[in-house]
Design a protein around this motif. Sequence first.
Motif, PDB file in Angstrom:
ATOM      1  N   TYR A  93       8.027  53.135  -9.168  1.00  0.00           N
ATOM      2  CA  TYR A  93       9.239  53.379  -9.810  1.00  0.00           C
ATOM      3  C   TYR A  93      10.599  52.431  -9.118  1.00  0.00           C
ATOM      4  O   TYR A  93      10.311  51.892  -7.994  1.00  0.00           O
ATOM      5  CB  TYR A  93       9.555  54.757  -9.473  1.00  0.00           C
ATOM      6  CG  TYR A  93       8.590  55.557 -10.416  1.00  0.00           C
ATOM      7  CD1 TYR A  93       8.967  56.116 -11.574  1.00  0.00           C
ATOM      8  CD2 TYR A  93       7.273  56.006  -9.700  1.00  0.00           C
ATOM      9  CE1 TYR A  93       8.165  57.062 -12.192  1.00  0.00           C
ATOM     10  CE2 TYR A  93       6.149  56.694 -10.387  1.00  0.00           C
ATOM     11  CZ  TYR A  93       6.741  57.274 -11.801  1.00  0.00           C
ATOM     12  OH  TYR A  93       5.808  58.134 -12.689  1.00  0.00           O
ATOM     13  N   PHE A  94      11.683  52.628  -9.526  1.00  0.00           N
ATOM     14  CA  PHE A  94      12.695  51.897  -9.204  1.00  0.00           C
ATOM     15  C   PHE A  94      14.138  53.020  -9.390  1.00  0.00           C
ATOM     16  O   PHE A  94      14.272  53.394 -10.684  1.00  0.00           O
ATOM     17  CB  PHE A  94      12.878  50.673  -9.726  1.00  0.00           C
ATOM     18  CG  PHE A  94      14.065  49.801  -8.964  1.00  0.00           C
ATOM     19  CD1 PHE A  94      13.739  48.929  -7.963  1.00  0.00           C
ATOM     20  CD2 PHE A  94      15.468  49.894  -9.491  1.00  0.00           C
ATOM     21  CE1 PHE A  94      14.531  48.010  -7.336  1.00  0.00           C
ATOM     22  CE2 PHE A  94      16.163  49.015  -8.445  1.00  0.00           C
ATOM     23  CZ  PHE A  94      15.890  48.217  -7.846  1.00  0.00           C
ATOM     24  N   ALA A 185       1.583  65.419 -14.404  1.00  0.00           N
ATOM     25  CA  ALA A 185       2.771  65.371 -13.311  1.00  0.00           C
ATOM     26  C   ALA A 185       2.510  63.867 -12.582  1.00  0.00           C
ATOM     27  O   ALA A 185       3.840  63.036 -12.246  1.00  0.00           O
ATOM     28  CB  ALA A 185       2.758  66.341 -12.185  1.00  0.00           C
ATOM     29  N   ASN A 186       1.356  63.337 -12.274  1.00  0.00           N
ATOM     30  CA  ASN A 186       1.239  62.120 -11.643  1.00  0.00           C
ATOM     31  C   ASN A 186       0.465  61.140 -12.551  1.00  0.00           C
ATOM     32  O   ASN A 186      -0.245  60.275 -11.963  1.00  0.00           O
ATOM     33  CB  ASN A 186       0.268  62.315 -10.410  1.00  0.00           C
ATOM     34  CG  ASN A 186       1.041  63.136  -9.419  1.00  0.00           C
ATOM     35  OD1 ASN A 186       2.075  63.380  -9.076  1.00  0.00           O
ATOM     36  ND2 ASN A 186       0.091  64.346  -9.192  1.00  0.00           N
ATOM     37  N   ALA A 214       4.954  57.144  -4.389  1.00  0.00           N
ATOM     38  CA  ALA A 214       3.396  56.866  -4.753  1.00  0.00           C
ATOM     39  C   ALA A 214       3.454  56.368  -6.316  1.00  0.00           C
ATOM     40  O   ALA A 214       4.045  56.817  -6.914  1.00  0.00           O
ATOM     41  CB  ALA A 214       2.493  58.101  -4.709  1.00  0.00           C
ATOM     42  N   SER A 215       2.486  55.212  -6.432  1.00  0.00           N
ATOM     43  CA  SER A 215       2.359  54.748  -7.657  1.00  0.00           C
ATOM     44  C   SER A 215       1.655  55.785  -8.659  1.00  0.00           C
ATOM     45  O   SER A 215       1.033  56.703  -8.128  1.00  0.00           O
ATOM     46  CB  SER A 215       1.471  53.360  -7.738  1.00  0.00           C
ATOM     47  OG  SER A 215       0.191  53.819  -7.187  1.00  0.00           O
ATOM     48  N   GLU A 216       1.877  55.679  -9.792  1.00  0.00           N
ATOM     49  CA  GLU A 216       1.187  56.565 -10.943  1.00  0.00           C
ATOM     50  C   GLU A 216       0.766  55.661 -12.052  1.00  0.00           C
ATOM     51  O   GLU A 216       1.353  55.060 -12.739  1.00  0.00           O
ATOM     52  CB  GLU A 216       2.081  57.540 -11.302  1.00  0.00           C
ATOM     53  CG  GLU A 216       2.823  58.389 -10.299  1.00  0.00           C
ATOM     54  CD  GLU A 216       3.594  59.544 -10.666  1.00  0.00           C
ATOM     55  OE1 GLU A 216       3.766  59.806 -11.992  1.00  0.00           O
ATOM     56  OE2 GLU A 216       4.117  60.404  -9.919  1.00  0.00           O
ATOM     57  N   GLN A 217      -0.692  55.897 -12.223  1.00  0.00           N
ATOM     58  CA  GLN A 217      -1.275  55.353 -13.439  1.00  0.00           C
ATOM     59  C   GLN A 217      -1.670  56.453 -14.534  1.00  0.00           C
ATOM     60  O   GLN A 217      -2.448  57.265 -14.196  1.00  0.00           O
ATOM     61  CB  GLN A 217      -2.676  54.469 -12.951  1.00  0.00           C
ATOM     62  CG  GLN A 217      -1.964  53.171 -12.637  1.00  0.00           C
ATOM     63  CD  GLN A 217      -3.620  52.115 -12.629  1.00  0.00           C
ATOM     64  OE1 GLN A 217      -4.006  52.316 -11.465  1.00  0.00           O
ATOM     65  NE2 GLN A 217      -4.204  51.688 -13.471  1.00  0.00           N
ATOM     66  N   PRO A 218      -1.278  56.088 -15.612  1.00  0.00           N
ATOM     67  CA  PRO A 218      -1.848  57.172 -16.790  1.00  0.00           C
ATOM     68  C   PRO A 218      -3.455  57.132 -17.032  1.00  0.00           C
ATOM     69  O   PRO A 218      -3.895  55.987 -17.009  1.00  0.00           O
ATOM     70  CB  PRO A 218      -1.125  56.656 -17.987  1.00  0.00           C
ATOM     71  CG  PRO A 218      -0.894  55.483 -17.896  1.00  0.00           C
ATOM     72  CD  PRO A 218      -0.729  55.198 -16.390  1.00  0.00           C
ATOM     73  N   ASN A 219      -3.937  58.054 -16.871  1.00  0.00           N
ATOM     74  CA  ASN A 219      -5.521  58.224 -17.145  1.00  0.00           C
ATOM     75  C   ASN A 219      -5.812  59.453 -17.761  1.00  0.00           C
ATOM     76  O   ASN A 219      -4.815  60.318 -17.818  1.00  0.00           O
ATOM     77  CB  ASN A 219      -6.246  57.851 -16.107  1.00  0.00           C
ATOM     78  CG  ASN A 219      -6.145  58.895 -14.974  1.00  0.00           C
ATOM     79  OD1 ASN A 219      -6.658  60.071 -14.822  1.00  0.00           O
ATOM     80  ND2 ASN A 219      -5.547  58.434 -13.755  1.00  0.00           N
TER      81      ASN A 219
END
Length: 323
Positions: A93-94, A185-186, A214-219
């Motif tokens: 995120y930024f 949410a994550n 924290a980075s978040e990857q859709p799965n």
Amino acid sequence: TTITVSNAVLDTAGNANASTSPVVITAENRIKISEILVSASDIATKEFVELYNGGDTPVNLESSYKLHIRAAIGTDTNITLTFATSSIPAFGYFLIASSQYTDIGVTPDATYDASGASLVDHGGVYISTSATADTNIIDKVGWGSQVSGGYEGTAATSTAAGQSLERKAFGNSTATSMASGGMDANMGNANDTSNNFFDFITRTSPYPQKTSSASEQPNFTNYSGQVGPMINHMPVNLAPTGADFNIFAQMGDPQNPDMTQIAAELHYMVGDGSPANNITGNYTTVLGSHQGNGYFKFIVPQATIDGSTVNGLYYYLKLATTG
């Protein structure tokens, strides 16, 4: 990347390349506006715009990215940003916030003075690579009764002061599933149908995230045991003349999250004007190429596209999985 092709290069028919002008090739951009706080409950100029990188490589934003804010009547202002951080991390995120938002709770990655142009009811915001209005747009969001041209598809729902708009992780995400502790949410904020109304939910409690978050990857792992295979069709672009047709879809099986055991298929046929011939036996099958993060790319050959200009191209997606 910029390339120049010599006129000594021939196409498959033996014709010489007709243009030797430099051509700029850019990779698919996965930077999206992920959350917007139009105004805090106490002061209207307390606001932020959060970005999400759905790609697997960092992107330098300070070098070329611009933030534009649109008034309710469509007036466009290129916003001057002060950067504390230059790049957005992969799947990260930024956070861009107004300098008036001193009690935001996290340190923004970039700030701007909202005493001039600021986010407003029925307004809009977009990111681009140009200071010129409506040029090289990367992502755009408008809400409420923002005027035409200030949103993608249909404008998102207006929010009350203290509420934010958040991009969904998946097409079926809801405000409940995106909230803290929810199933999505994550999972990042990568859902993009090019329609703001369907892509965003309203958060009653804004949740600004930044480069150190924290980075978040859709799965689909959180859906294991609850739903079956899922297909999220990406918006389709027209195929350029003389080019293959690329179709993208995010596909997965919560019962079996191992992507190596998934066969993503696209079946297509050229229409012939007779509905009776539109049967599965007349369809050609192509397998999808996994692009990462559950995204598959399907290629329909140029010759097929050229032959579909009269009666169209028919296709359907299929997900085959073990278990």
